[in-house]
Design an enzyme around this catalytic site. Structure first.
Site, PDB file in Angstrom:
ATOM      1  N   TYR A  18       0.819  -1.215   0.000  1.00 40.82           N
ATOM      2  CA  TYR A  18       0.000   0.000   0.000  1.00 40.82           C
ATOM      3  C   TYR A  18       0.850   1.260   0.000  1.00 40.82           C
ATOM      4  CZ  TYR A  18      -4.291  -2.644   0.487  1.00 40.82           C
ATOM      5  OH  TYR A  18      -5.334  -3.475   0.250  1.00 40.82           O
ATOM      6  N   GLU A  71       2.603 -29.857  18.696  1.00 39.67           N
ATOM      7  CA  GLU A  71       1.813 -29.542  17.500  1.00 39.67           C
ATOM      8  C   GLU A  71       0.468 -28.906  17.817  1.00 39.67           C
ATOM      9  OE1 GLU A  71       1.328 -32.657  14.555  1.00 39.67           O
ATOM     10  OE2 GLU A  71      -0.512 -31.758  13.775  1.00 39.67           O
ATOM     11  N   ASP A  98       1.689 -35.072  15.959  1.00 42.26           N
ATOM     12  CA  ASP A  98       0.899 -36.231  15.561  1.00 42.26           C
ATOM     13  C   ASP A  98       1.790 -37.204  14.796  1.00 42.26           C
ATOM     14  OD1 ASP A  98      -1.489 -35.353  16.629  1.00 42.26           O
ATOM     15  OD2 ASP A  98      -2.288 -34.585  14.728  1.00 42.26           O
TER      16      ASP A  98
END
Lengths: 362, 362
Positions: free
Chosen positions: A94, A190, A242
């Site tokens: 911007y 995690e 996991d």
């Protein structure tokens, strides 16, 4: 690298452009070629690193716009560093709206120029005064973060044992933080749910450690925070994710050696000393854990890692673990320990694993 | 509702099941029908509320498994409350693996039973000892959060002005937190980048307020935190989101009146008193902001809101604003103010808007 040094690099580069013009020569910018074709993996340093191929951008009739954009962006960096400000990638886009003919039409264009500057000066974006849009990473445990009260200029000591069930949220840029800790290790977790369980039970108190919630694939700020904390205090990092190909090859691998697409910054953001505590495919047998079948996508991801990923290809222990997972055909979640009892993970699994850190996956 | 009351409701329900069996009658569970067809919108209360339709589950040969599952889940809730523990939805699924024939085969099944219990007891999951998996929401500013040091049992005062560039990360369950504040308002901010800018400049100090980063669509814990903080201290909530249909109809609407799919809990999670500070379609003209064209999906989302959403349909000011946005054909981001200067948003935009809170969108 100190901010004043980065400012010096920018000034030096700009001076050489100016000199070329004054001497009637076409000014040039030299920067490393970015991408996988210019990457080397050195098991010794432990991360994907930029190779030596360089490209040269010369100011010509055709390159005048992009050349001007690079110089304006360098100017913005210099200003930002001088004012101790921070600019996000989107804000930079911007701001360019005021650069008349050098304005960017799309944000990806300004992002690319910024990444070129990172690579050109061999620094990370944060050292150029730029910050990512995204935040992530929570901390609890035996750590004092030293920050500055910007209003009063005084030092602030943030005691991460004093947040109850809440936590310290890592800021977008961590370059100026300092640390005080006597923790024995960092546990990088995690899922937010597992982090919350360990924090509610003050696992950091029992084991004299620091808990960090990754919240999935860790953000730049979170990886940089772990890296600096681990390096400067010489504390090992253990990852608890996991037990599936995503946890291994996306979350853990990104934390450890960085990503292929941004090799020019891995040096700052990887944590090569991290080790995988679990959940491993072997834990499924040892702890009789409930599992889910691997999806086709899981299998593809694991096979891809074995075939194409220099990190997994290099480490025999990882090749064996991934093959075992594919053979078993199942994956396991961090929450699976709840089958035995809610706090089995705290009372049994983690203490047993932490007693033999030498067997962690590299 | 106190935890002991919830425990009482569970015990009472279980006792009535037991009594039916002892009297040779088929035991029954009565619960409200869930879903949009059993929802009423009351502009006075300001959120989607469950209507009176009930369904009755009777123990029969065909329903024995699901009936047993509901009772086991009630038992798990009671235990969790008694032990002051917390169970995530995923953990509850794994715990059920020990329930023999009453075990769940898929997590969505156990999630549904838990949501039924929420609706049956007219409480939220957190009051039943359940917590979501996901975290979210950061806080900085004029607020002391009072939590408890679980190891030592003593109260912990967490001063949210003392986090430097970092922030206080909201825990997954906020029911037990207390607050001390003299802040004049809460500013709920969509993007982490804007939150970081306002925090770096201690905007909360200049304006005596509390900054909360929503990080996109706010999580349950984040919404509940804002709701309790606002209610108990009588502080207004102003939302500062991207000026696009997603920011209005997903982020702001979810914050304010809740969602249609979980009407049985909106009562606890909505913030009906919130008002939209910006970025409004009118701000685009007033502040000459750079914009992006609306995508087809944006237009569809805005038209859907006008046609089907009871909240937007009810408020004339919102209908006008959405129509203006569709007519203009553009959207605007929070970062667009950077066009004027990096801190225009802090020095000009926010102070000007905060001087006329009466004109905020409802």
């Amino acid at each position: 690298m100190e901010n004043s040094d980065v400012r010096g690099l920018i000034t030096k580069c700009a001076a050489s452009v100016k000199k070329s013009i004054e001497n009637g020569r076409k000014p040039q910018l030299k920067l490393p070629k970015r991408g996988l074709s210019n990457v080397i993996y050195t098991p010794k340093t432990g991360y994907f690193k930029l190779d030596k191929n360089q490209i040269t951008r010369t100011l010509t009739y055709n390159t005048v716009k992009s050349f001007a954009q690079s110089l304006r962006m360098m100017g913005l960096c210099k200003e930002t560093i001088e004012n101790a400000e921070e600019v996000s990638k989107r804000e930079a886009y911007y701001i360019s709206k005021n650069w008349e003919e050098a304005r960017f039409d799309q944000q990806p264009e300004s992002d690319t120029v910024m990444e070129d500057l990172e690579a050109m000066f061999r620094v990370n974006r944060e050292q150029l005064g730029f910050v990512p849009e995204e935040k992530g990473g929570e901390v609890a445990g035996r750590l004092n973060v030293i920050d500055k009260d910007r209003q009063r200029g005084e030092k602030l000591k943030i005691d991460c044992t004093r947040f109850g069930r809440g936590a310290y949220s890592i800021p977008i840029s961590v370059e100026e933080l300092e640390f005080e800790t006597s923790a024995k290790f960092i546990l990088a977790i995690e899922t937010a749910g597992m982090f919350q369980r360990l924090n509610n039970h003050a696992f950091w108190d029992k084991k004299n450690c620091i808990l960090i919630s990754l919240g999935g694939v860790p953000t730049r700020a979170c990886r940089r925070f772990i890296r600096r904390l681990s390096d400067e205090n010489n504390i090992p990092v253990y990852a608890f994710v996991d037990g599936d190909p995503y946890g291994y090859s996306n979350i853990y691998r990104t934390l450890t050696v960085g990503s292929g697409n941004s090799a020019h910054i891995n040096e700052f953001f990887c944590v090569p000393e991290a080790r995988l505590l679990g959940v491993t495919p072997y834990d499924i047998d040892t702890y009789e854990l409930p599992t889910h079948p691997l999806s086709e996508r899981d299998v593809k991801r694991a096979k891809d890692a074995l075939k194409n990923d220099p990190f997994f290809k290099h480490h025999k222990a990882w090749r064996k673990a991934l093959k075992k997972m594919i053979d078993m055909g199942v994956r396991v979640e961090q929450q699976a320990f709840a089958k035995h009892s809610l706090n089995f993970v705290i009372d049994t699994y983690l203490p047993e694993k932490l007693a033999k850190t030498g067997s962690f996956l590299p």
